[in-house]
Write a protein that holds these residues in place. Structure first.
Motif, PDB file in Angstrom:
ATOM      1  N   LEU A   7      -0.983   4.184  13.933  1.00  6.01           N
ATOM      2  CA  LEU A   7      -1.398   2.851  14.395  1.00  6.01           C
ATOM      3  C   LEU A   7      -0.279   2.181  15.178  1.00  6.01           C
ATOM      4  CD1 LEU A   7      -3.273   1.563  11.195  1.00  6.01           C
ATOM      5  CD2 LEU A   7      -4.292   2.280  13.378  1.00  6.01           C
ATOM      6  N   ALA A   8       0.954   2.345  14.720  1.00  5.77           N
ATOM      7  CA  ALA A   8       2.080   1.696  15.395  1.00  5.77           C
ATOM      8  C   ALA A   8       2.315   2.289  16.777  1.00  5.77           C
ATOM      9  CB  ALA A   8       3.340   1.841  14.532  1.00  5.77           C
ATOM     10  N   THR A   9       2.248   3.609  16.884  1.00  8.09           N
ATOM     11  CA  THR A   9       2.519   4.224  18.188  1.00  8.09           C
ATOM     12  C   THR A   9       1.396   3.965  19.168  1.00  8.09           C
ATOM     13  OG1 THR A   9       3.254   6.279  19.244  1.00  8.09           O
ATOM     14  CG2 THR A   9       1.458   6.476  17.694  1.00  8.09           C
ATOM     15  N   LEU A  10       0.169   3.793  18.675  1.00  4.53           N
ATOM     16  CA  LEU A  10      -0.938   3.492  19.582  1.00  4.53           C
ATOM     17  C   LEU A  10      -0.904   2.049  20.059  1.00  4.53           C
ATOM     18  CD1 LEU A  10      -3.954   5.434  17.993  1.00  4.53           C
ATOM     19  CD2 LEU A  10      -2.529   6.089  19.934  1.00  4.53           C
ATOM     20  N   ARG A  11      -0.276   1.161  19.301  1.00  5.88           N
ATOM     21  CA  ARG A  11      -0.204  -0.233  19.733  1.00  5.88           C
ATOM     22  C   ARG A  11       0.777  -0.420  20.884  1.00  5.88           C
ATOM     23  NH1 ARG A  11      -0.154  -1.389  13.886  1.00  5.88           N
ATOM     24  NH2 ARG A  11      -2.255  -2.077  13.276  1.00  5.88           N
ATOM     25  N   THR A  12       1.632   0.549  21.121  1.00  8.89           N
ATOM     26  CA  THR A  12       2.538   0.484  22.273  1.00  8.89           C
ATOM     27  C   THR A  12       1.713   0.642  23.541  1.00  8.89           C
ATOM     28  OG1 THR A  12       4.277   1.495  20.949  1.00  8.89           O
ATOM     29  CG2 THR A  12       4.570   1.506  23.341  1.00  8.89           C
ATOM     30  N   PRO A  13       1.929  -0.214  24.556  1.00 11.72           N
ATOM     31  CA  PRO A  13       1.122  -0.137  25.780  1.00 11.72           C
ATOM     32  C   PRO A  13       1.130   1.273  26.377  1.00 11.72           C
ATOM     33  CG  PRO A  13       2.457  -2.111  25.790  1.00 11.72           C
ATOM     34  CD  PRO A  13       2.909  -1.318  24.610  1.00 11.72           C
ATOM     35  N   ILE A  14      -0.033   1.685  26.849  1.00  9.59           N
ATOM     36  CA  ILE A  14      -0.223   3.012  27.445  1.00  9.59           C
ATOM     37  C   ILE A  14      -0.515   2.852  28.925  1.00  9.59           C
ATOM     38  CG2 ILE A  14      -1.720   5.043  27.511  1.00  9.59           C
ATOM     39  CD1 ILE A  14      -2.095   4.791  24.528  1.00  9.59           C
ATOM     40  N   SER A  15       0.175   3.626  29.744  1.00  9.72           N
ATOM     41  CA  SER A  15      -0.056   3.608  31.183  1.00  9.72           C
ATOM     42  C   SER A  15      -0.850   4.856  31.555  1.00  9.72           C
ATOM     43  CB  SER A  15       1.274   3.595  31.952  1.00  9.72           C
ATOM     44  OG  SER A  15       1.036   3.616  33.348  1.00  9.72           O
ATOM     45  N   ALA A  16      -2.017   4.658  32.147  1.00  6.58           N
ATOM     46  CA  ALA A  16      -2.877   5.767  32.545  1.00  6.58           C
ATOM     47  C   ALA A  16      -3.389   5.505  33.957  1.00  6.58           C
ATOM     48  CB  ALA A  16      -4.041   5.929  31.569  1.00  6.58           C
ATOM     49  N   GLN A  17      -2.913   6.316  34.904  1.00 11.86           N
ATOM     50  CA  GLN A  17      -3.326   6.223  36.305  1.00 11.86           C
ATOM     51  C   GLN A  17      -3.175   4.794  36.855  1.00 11.86           C
ATOM     52  OE1 GLN A  17      -7.131   8.016  37.128  1.00 11.86           O
ATOM     53  NE2 GLN A  17      -6.265  10.084  36.909  1.00 11.86           N
ATOM     54  N   GLY A  18      -2.029   4.204  36.565  1.00 10.96           N
ATOM     55  CA  GLY A  18      -1.729   2.887  37.113  1.00 10.96           C
ATOM     56  C   GLY A  18      -2.261   1.732  36.314  1.00 10.96           C
ATOM     57  N   HIS A  19      -2.938   1.991  35.218  1.00 13.21           N
ATOM     58  CA  HIS A  19      -3.482   0.926  34.373  1.00 13.21           C
ATOM     59  C   HIS A  19      -2.690   0.864  33.065  1.00 13.21           C
ATOM     60  CE1 HIS A  19      -7.086   0.290  36.885  1.00 13.21           C
ATOM     61  NE2 HIS A  19      -7.029   1.605  37.079  1.00 13.21           N
ATOM     62  N   ASP A  20      -2.208  -0.318  32.723  1.00 12.43           N
ATOM     63  CA  ASP A  20      -1.512  -0.536  31.457  1.00 12.43           C
ATOM     64  C   ASP A  20      -2.503  -1.084  30.447  1.00 12.43           C
ATOM     65  OD1 ASP A  20       0.895   0.312  32.493  1.00 12.43           O
ATOM     66  OD2 ASP A  20       1.439  -1.704  33.196  1.00 12.43           O
ATOM     67  N   MET A  21      -2.632  -0.414  29.321  1.00 15.36           N
ATOM     68  CA  MET A  21      -3.655  -0.779  28.350  1.00 15.36           C
ATOM     69  C   MET A  21      -3.066  -0.805  26.940  1.00 15.36           C
ATOM     70  SD  MET A  21      -6.725   1.613  29.786  1.00 15.36           S
ATOM     71  CE  MET A  21      -5.541   2.889  30.230  1.00 15.36           C
ATOM     72  N   LEU A  22      -3.667  -1.645  26.097  1.00 19.04           N
ATOM     73  CA  LEU A  22      -3.368  -1.670  24.671  1.00 19.04           C
ATOM     74  C   LEU A  22      -4.513  -0.972  23.956  1.00 19.04           C
ATOM     75  CD1 LEU A  22      -2.044  -5.313  24.159  1.00 19.04           C
ATOM     76  CD2 LEU A  22      -0.714  -3.201  24.141  1.00 19.04           C
ATOM     77  N   VAL A  23      -4.181   0.001  23.164  1.00 26.68           N
ATOM     78  CA  VAL A  23      -5.198   0.816  22.494  1.00 26.68           C
ATOM     79  C   VAL A  23      -5.094   0.576  20.999  1.00 26.68           C
ATOM     80  CG1 VAL A  23      -6.055   3.142  22.070  1.00 26.68           C
ATOM     81  CG2 VAL A  23      -5.086   2.559  24.302  1.00 26.68           C
ATOM     82  N   GLN A  24      -6.241   0.398  20.373  1.00 24.94           N
ATOM     83  CA  GLN A  24      -6.307   0.252  18.922  1.00 24.94           C
ATOM     84  C   GLN A  24      -7.198   1.354  18.368  1.00 24.94           C
ATOM     85  OE1 GLN A  24      -7.716  -3.767  18.387  1.00 24.94           O
ATOM     86  NE2 GLN A  24      -5.651  -4.626  18.451  1.00 24.94           N
ATOM     87  N   ALA A  25      -7.022   1.660  17.113  1.00 21.39           N
ATOM     88  CA  ALA A  25      -7.786   2.741  16.502  1.00 21.39           C
ATOM     89  C   ALA A  25      -8.117   2.382  15.070  1.00 21.39           C
ATOM     90  CB  ALA A  25      -7.006   4.047  16.543  1.00 21.39           C
ATOM     91  N   SER A  26      -9.236   2.898  14.607  1.00 25.09           N
ATOM     92  CA  SER A  26      -9.636   2.788  13.207  1.00 25.09           C
ATOM     93  C   SER A  26      -9.476   4.163  12.587  1.00 25.09           C
ATOM     94  CB  SER A  26     -11.090   2.319  13.098  1.00 25.09           C
ATOM     95  OG  SER A  26     -11.229   1.035  13.677  1.00 25.09           O
ATOM     96  N   ILE A  27      -8.854   4.211  11.403  1.00 20.92           N
ATOM     97  CA  ILE A  27      -8.511   5.485  10.770  1.00 20.92           C
ATOM     98  C   ILE A  27      -9.152   5.546   9.396  1.00 20.92           C
ATOM     99  CG2 ILE A  27      -6.645   6.984   9.983  1.00 20.92           C
ATOM    100  CD1 ILE A  27      -4.816   5.677  11.999  1.00 20.92           C
ATOM    101  N   GLY A  28      -9.836   6.673   9.164  1.00 19.65           N
ATOM    102  CA  GLY A  28     -10.380   6.937   7.839  1.00 19.65           C
ATOM    103  C   GLY A  28      -9.549   8.006   7.157  1.00 19.65           C
ATOM    104  N   LEU A  29      -9.076   7.708   5.940  1.00 22.35           N
ATOM    105  CA  LEU A  29      -8.235   8.631   5.192  1.00 22.35           C
ATOM    106  C   LEU A  29      -9.002   9.183   4.007  1.00 22.35           C
ATOM    107  CD1 LEU A  29      -4.937   6.512   5.053  1.00 22.35           C
ATOM    108  CD2 LEU A  29      -5.580   8.249   6.735  1.00 22.35           C
ATOM    109  N   VAL A  30      -8.771  10.468   3.722  1.00 23.95           N
ATOM    110  CA  VAL A  30      -9.414  11.088   2.571  1.00 23.95           C
ATOM    111  C   VAL A  30      -8.503  12.203   2.068  1.00 23.95           C
ATOM    112  CG1 VAL A  30     -10.692  12.746   3.993  1.00 23.95           C
ATOM    113  CG2 VAL A  30     -11.512  12.172   1.708  1.00 23.95           C
TER     114      VAL A  30
END
Length: 915
Positions: A579-602
C-alpha cells in the motif's frame, strides 16, 4: 564368350591398321617381305649377290634400333620403361656390328662363301644377348605375398625344368651338326641362350607381371626372341647352301616385330590407349604348356622303344593330363568362390563406406563410451556441436564437460544401462561449448558392451539447444503474463497448490491486490496508459516480496502475492509495504497518477486448496473495498456468511425485479424556504420482501452495484419516476412538482447508451426535459472520464444535473468547473452543524456562497428541526428537504398532499428548482 573374342579380334585389327599407317613399321614390313622372298629364291642356288642379304639385315636391325631410341625418348613413359628401351637399342646396335662381322666372315673370310662364324662374331652376338637379358631382368615385378612367391617359384621351376630338358635334348641331338655347320660350339650356346631368354620373357610375362611395360609389347618381344632362336636352330638345314644363312630370314622379321612393339608402347603410354584389363584366367598356362611340351618330348624320345615302354609313357601322359584337368577345374572353382567373395567384400566395403560417410557427415553425433563414461569413439560432427575436435574428447570422461546439475541424470542413465544390457535410454543434458556456453544435448544411448566390435555404450547425440530455447519460451508464455512478465493464473494456481501441499496448514498466505478505480484510468486516459501503469505496479510488487514468494497477475488490474513461510505479522507487513509503495506517484507515458489498492489477506488452513485460498482472498478484498478502499482486510469466517447473504439477497432482488410487485418508489418533497411549499420531489426506491418485509436501500443497493444489477434497477427507477411525474402533470397540472429527481449510479453513467435511454424515457412518458433532475455523486464523475461525457450529453437534452451529497466524496471544487452541474445538494453531515458555533456552520455557509457565486441552486439535505430550517434560510438557502418537512411519501400520499394544498396557479411562485 564369343562376343568377347570377336571384340578382341576387332581391336587387334584396328591396332594393326593404325600401326601399319606409321613409317617405321611400314618400311620394316616391306623389308621383311623382301628378305623372305630373297631367302626363298636363293635356297637352292645363288640368284643374286649375297651382300644384298647381309646389307638388308643390317638395315633392318638399324631401323629397329631407331624405333627403340624413339620410344626411349618419349617423356610420358615411366623411367624403368625408358631404361628398357635404351638397353634394347644398345642390343640392336651391337647386333648390327655382329651382322657386319658375320657378313665379313661369310663373304671374305677363309673358305668363303661359308656359314662359319669367327670368335669375334660369336662374341658380339653373345654381347647383344647379354645386354637384352640385362634389360629384361631390370624390369620391375609386381609385389606379392610370400605364398604367391612360393607358387610363382614352383611354376617357374616347372617351366625351367622343361626348358632344361629340351636344351639337353637339343644339345644331345643337334649341337654337333650345328657346330659342324657354323664351325663353333658357341653358336649352340648362343641359340640355347636365346631360347632361355625367350623362356625368361615368357615366365616374366605370365608369372610375375609386366610392371610398367605394356603386356602386348612383351608378347611381341618374346615372339621376336623366339624367331631369333628358331632361326639359329634351323642352321644345320642350310649346309648345302653356304652362300645363305637363316639370319637373312629372321633378322628382317625381328626388326618388323620390334617396330610394331615400339609403336604399341608409344600408343599405350602416349596416345592414351588403355592397357588391357587383367586376365580372368585363374591360373597361368605356361607351366601346363611346359608339361605338355615335356610330354611330347617324352613321347618322341621313346617312340622307338619297346611296346611296354610306350604304353607306360602313354599312361603317364594320360594320368598327367587328368591331374592337370582336375587341377584346372579346382582353379576355376576357387576362382568362382574368390569372385563371389570379392563381390561380397566389395559390397561390404561399399556398405562400410556408406556407413562411414553417413556417420562422418551426419549432423547427429555418434559416440562410444565405456561404462565409466570415458569416450572411446566420437564422430567428426562433434566439433560442429561443441567446438572442440573429436580427438580432443578421446580418453576423457563425460563428467568433465557436463553441467553439474545434470550429472545425476547421466549417472541414472548409466545405472539403468548397466542393469539391462541392450536397453536404450534417452536423456537430455547440458554440455560445455568451447566458447564457455552450455549447449543442450539429447542423447539416445544403447548398451552394446557385449558386442565385441563395440564394447561400450553407443550414443546418438544431437544439439537441441534451439529447440529447448523455443520450448522454454513457449512454456514461459504459457505460464506468464505477456504484459507484466509476472506469473499468470495457471502458474500461480500450480505454485499455490505446491505450497499448500508442502506446508500443510501453516506458513502459506495470500495477498490479493486489486487497484481501486482502475477502469476509470483506462476509460479516461486510454489502454496504453493503463498498460504502462500495470507494468510499473508489477515492478513495485516485485520489490515488496521476499525471495521464494510469487507475484502473479490474475487478470485486468488484479494481482496476487503468494507468501511462503510467512507469519500473520509478516503478511501484514508485506501488505502495508505494498500500500505504501503504491501511494507513491506513478508516471506512465507522461501522466503522473496516484494509485490506490484494496488488499484481501488470507492464511492457509487445513484442507484448503488453491481455489479456496483465492476465493477467500477475493472475499476479503471486496470487504476492503466496502470499507472505503485503499486498505487491507484479513479474511474471517463471517465474511463468507455476509457473502452468502449478499448472494441470496442478489437472487431475491432479481426475482423482485421480475415480479413487478415488490419494488416501489417513495417520493420525498423538496420545499422552498421559508414557507415549505413543495418545489420538487426526489424518487427513492424501496423493496418489500415477501419474507423479510421492508429491506433498506443501504442493504440491497451495494449488492446490486457489485453484481451489476444496478443498471437494470436504475433504468426501472427512471421509467417509473418519469411515468409518475407525467401522471401528476395530468392530474394536477401546474400544481404538480416542477421536477422529479432520480439518483443515477456511476455504473449507469459508464454505459455509452445511457443518455439515449434518458431521451427515450422522456419521449415515452411525454415529459419535458426540464421536468427531470438527474442526481449524481462526486465519485461517479471525479475521474473526468466517460461518465462526465455522459452527464454532458444528458444536460444537452435539457435535463438538469444535481451533485448529490456534495462535500462527502472527493470534495474537489475543480469538479464544479469541469462537470456540468445545475444544483448542489449539501450533505446532511454539514446541515446538522448549522445551529452550532460559527466554525461548525462554516462549511454550510461556504457552500451556499459558492453555489450563489457559480450561479447554482443549493439544496440542504436532512433538515430535521425548525431551528435548522431557519438558520439555513438565514445563510441563504432557499431549497431544503428532510423529515422536518416530510418523510418520503408514496405516490398516492403525495398526490393527496398536492390536492390538499389547493394552490391558486396565478399566485403560485415557480419552484426554486425550475430555474
Amino acid at each position: 564368350m564369343n562376343v568377347g573374342r570377336h571384340e578382341r579380334a576387332a581391336a587387334s585389327r584396328g591396332f594393326m591398321a593404325a600401326v601399319m599407317a606409321q613409317p617405321l613399321p611400314r618400311v620394316t614390313a616391306a623389308l621383311a617381305v623382301f628378305g623372305a622372298g630373297w631367302f626363298v629364291f636363293n635356297v637352292g642356288s645363288p640368284s643374286g649377290a649375297p651382300l644384298v642379304a647381309w646389307a638388308l639385315s643390317a638395315l633392318c636391325c638399324s631401323l629397329a634400333a631407331l624405333a627403340c631410341v624413339r620410344v626411349a625418348r618419349f617423356p610420358d613413359l615411366a623411367a624403368p620403361t625408358r631404361m628398357f628401351w635404351r638397353h634394347f637399342a644398345v642390343t640392336l646396335t651391337v647386333a648390327v656390328l655382329a651382322l657386319a662381322s658375320n657378313a665379313y666372315d661369310a663373304l671374305a673370310g677363309p673358305q668363303a662363301p661359308t656359314q662359319r662364324v669367327s670368335g669375334l662374331t660369336t662374341a658380339l652376338y653373345l654381347t647383344a644377348v647379354t645386354v637384352f637379358l640385362w634389360a629384361l631382368l631390370r624390369l620391375p615385378v609386381t609385389r606379392r605375398s610370400r605364398e604367391a612367391w612360393l607358387t610363382l617359384g614352383l611354376d617357374a621351376g616347372v617351366v625351367v625344368l622343361a626348358a632344361g630338358l629340351f636344351a639337353w635334348y637339343f644339345m644331345l641331338r643337334g649341337s654337333s651338326e650345328l657346330a659342324l655347320t657354323t664351325g663353333s660350339d658357341l653358336t649352340a650356346v648362343a641359340i640355347i641362350t636365346l631360347g632361355g631368354i625367350d623362356i625368361l620373357a615368357a615366365v616374366k610375362l605370365a608369372l610375375t607381371g609386366t610392371g610398367p611395360m605394356d603386356r602386348g609389347v612383351l608378347w611381341i618381344m618374346g615372339l621376336a626372341v623366339l624367331v631369333g632362336a628358331g632361326g639359329g636352330a634351323l642352321m644345320p638345314l642350310m649346309q648345302a647352301s653356304p652362300h645363305i644363312t637363316t639370319t637373312h630370314l629372321s633378322i628382317p622379321i625381328i626388326a618388323f616385330l620390334v617396330a610394331v612393339a615400339a609403336e604399341r608402347q608409344l600408343r599405350a603410354s602416349g596416345t592414351g590407349t588403355a592397357r588391357r584389363a587383367a586376365r580372368r584366367r585363374p591360373f597361368s598356362l605356361l607351366p601346363y604348356a611346359a608339361i605338355a611340351a615335356t610330354d611330347v618330348l617324352l613321347l618322341v624320345s621313346t617312340w622307338n622303344a619297346g611296346q611296354e615302354i610306350r604304353l607306360v609313357v602313354a599312361g603317364s601322359i594320360a594320368l598327367t593330363g587328368l591331374v592337370v584337368v582336375r587341377q584346372i577345374t579346382a582353379f576355376y572353382d576357387n576362382a568362382s568362390l574368390l569372385a563371389r567373395l570379392d563381390a561380397s567384400m566389395l559390397e561390404l566395403s561399399r556398405h562400410e563406406q556408406r556407413f562411414r560417410s553417413l556417420v562422418q557427415n551426419s549432423s547427429d553425433v555418434i559416440t562410444v563410451t565405456a561404462m565409466d563414461g570415458t569416450y572411446t569413439y566420437i564422430s567428426p560432427s562433434f566439433e560442429s556441436v561443441l567446438g572442440h575436435p573429436a580427438d580432443f574428447y578421446i580418453g576423457r570422461t563425460l563428467r568433465e564437460f557436463t553441467h553439474p546439475q545434470d550429472l545425476p541424470i547421466l549417472q541414472d542413465m548409466r545405472d539403468r544401462l548397466a542393469r539391462d544390457p541392450g536397453l536404450t535410454v534417452t536423456c537430455q543434458a547440458r554440455m560445455r561449448h568451447v566458447d564457455g556456453s552450455w549447449r543442450w544435448l539429447e542423447v539416445v544411448a544403447t548398451n552394446r558392451v557385449d558386442d565385441p566390435s563395440v564394447q561400450g555404450i553407443v550414443g546418438n547425440t544431437r544439439d537441441i539447444t534451439e529447440t529447448r530455447r523455443a520450448q522454454d519460451e513457449l512454456a514461459h508464455q504459457a505460464t506468464h503474463d505477456a504484459l507484466t512478465r509476472l506469473a499468470n493464473r495457471t502458474l500461480f494456481t500450480r505454485r499455490a497448490a505446491e505450497a499448500l501441499a508442502e506446508a500443510g496448514t501453516r506458513g502459506v498466505a495470500l495477498a490479493l491486490v486489486d487497484l481501486d478505480d482502475f477502469k476509470a484510468i483506462n476509460d479516461r486516459l486510454g489502454h496504453a496508459v493503463g498498460d504502462a501503469l500495470l507494468t510499473v505496479v508489477a515492478d513495485r510488487l516485485r520489490r515488496c516480496v521476499r525471495p521464494g514468494d510469487t507475484v502473479a497477475r490474475l487478470g485486468g488490474d488484479e494481482f496476487a502475492v503468494l507468501l511462503r513461510d510467512a507469519s500473520p505479522q509478516e503478511t501484514c507487513r508485506v501488505a502495508g509495504e505494498i500500500l505504501a509503495t503504491l501511494r507513491t506517484p506513478i508516471s506512465a507515458q507522461g501522466h503522473d497518477m496516484l494509485v490506490q489498492a484494496s488488499i484481501g489477506l488470507v492464511d492457509g488452513a487445513e484442507g484448503m486448496d488453491a481455489s479456496e485460498l483465492l476465493r477467500r482472498a477475493d472475499v476479503a478484498m471486496y470487504a476492503a473495498k466496502e470499507q472505503g478502499k485503499s486498505r487491507s482486510v484479513r479474511y474471517s469466517a463471517d465474511m463468507d456468511d455476509r457473502a452468502a447473504e449478499d448472494a441470496r439477497l442478489g437472487a431475491d432482488l432479481l426475482q423482485a425485479m421480475l415480479s413487478q410487485d415488490q419494488l416501489f418508489l417513495l417520493y420525498q418533497p423538496v420545499v422552498r424556504l421559508p414557507h415549505g411549499d413543495i418545489a420538487g420531489v426526489e424518487a427513492l426506491i424501496r423493496w418489500r420482501h415477501p419474507e423479510r418485509g421492508l429491506v433498506s436501500p443501504v442493504e440491497f443497493i451495494p449488492v446490486a452495484e457489485r453484481n451489476g444489477m444496478i443498471v437494470q434497477l436504475g433504468d426501472w427507477v427512471l421509467r417509473e419516476a418519469c411515468r409518475q411525474m407525467a401522471e401528476w402533470r395530468r392530474l394536477h397540472g401546474d400544481g404538480a412538482p416542477s421536477r422529479v429527481g432520480v439518483n443515477v449510479s456511476a455504473r449507469q453513467l459508464r454505459e455509452p447508451a445511457f443518455a439515449r435511454t434518458v431521451a427515450d424515457v422522456l419521449a415515452e412518458t411525454g415529459l419535458r426535459p426540464d421536468d427531470l433532475l438527474v442526481e449524481i455523486t462526486e465519485t461517479a464523475v471525479f475521474d473526468d472520464g466517460p461518465a462526465v461525457e455522459t452527464v454532458a450529453a444528458i444536460q444537452a437534452l435539457g435535463v438538469a444535473i444535481a451533485l448529490d451529497d456534495f462535500g462527502t466524496g472527493h470534495s474537489s471544487l475543480g469538479l464544479l468547473r469541469t462537470c456540468p452541474v445545475d444544483v448542489l445538494k449539501v450533505d446532511k453531515l454539514f446541515v446538522e452543524e448549522v445551529t452550532g458555533t460559527a466554525e461548525q456552520a462554516a462549511i454550510a455557509t461556504s457552500l451556499a456562497q459558492i453555489a450563489q457565486a457559480l450561479g447554482l441552486r443549493a439544496v440542504a439535505e436532512g433538515v430535521e428541526t425548525p431551528a435548522q430550517a431557519m438558520r439555513l434560510y438565514q445563510m441563504g438557502y432557499r431549497l431544503a428537504q428532510g423529515y422536518h418537512f416530510s418523510r418520503p411519501l408514496s405516490a398516492e400520499d403525495l398526490g393527496g398532499l398536492l390536492a390538499a394544498e389547493g394552490r391558486d396557479p396565478d399566485t403560485w411562485e415557480p419552484p426554486a428548482l425550475a430555474g
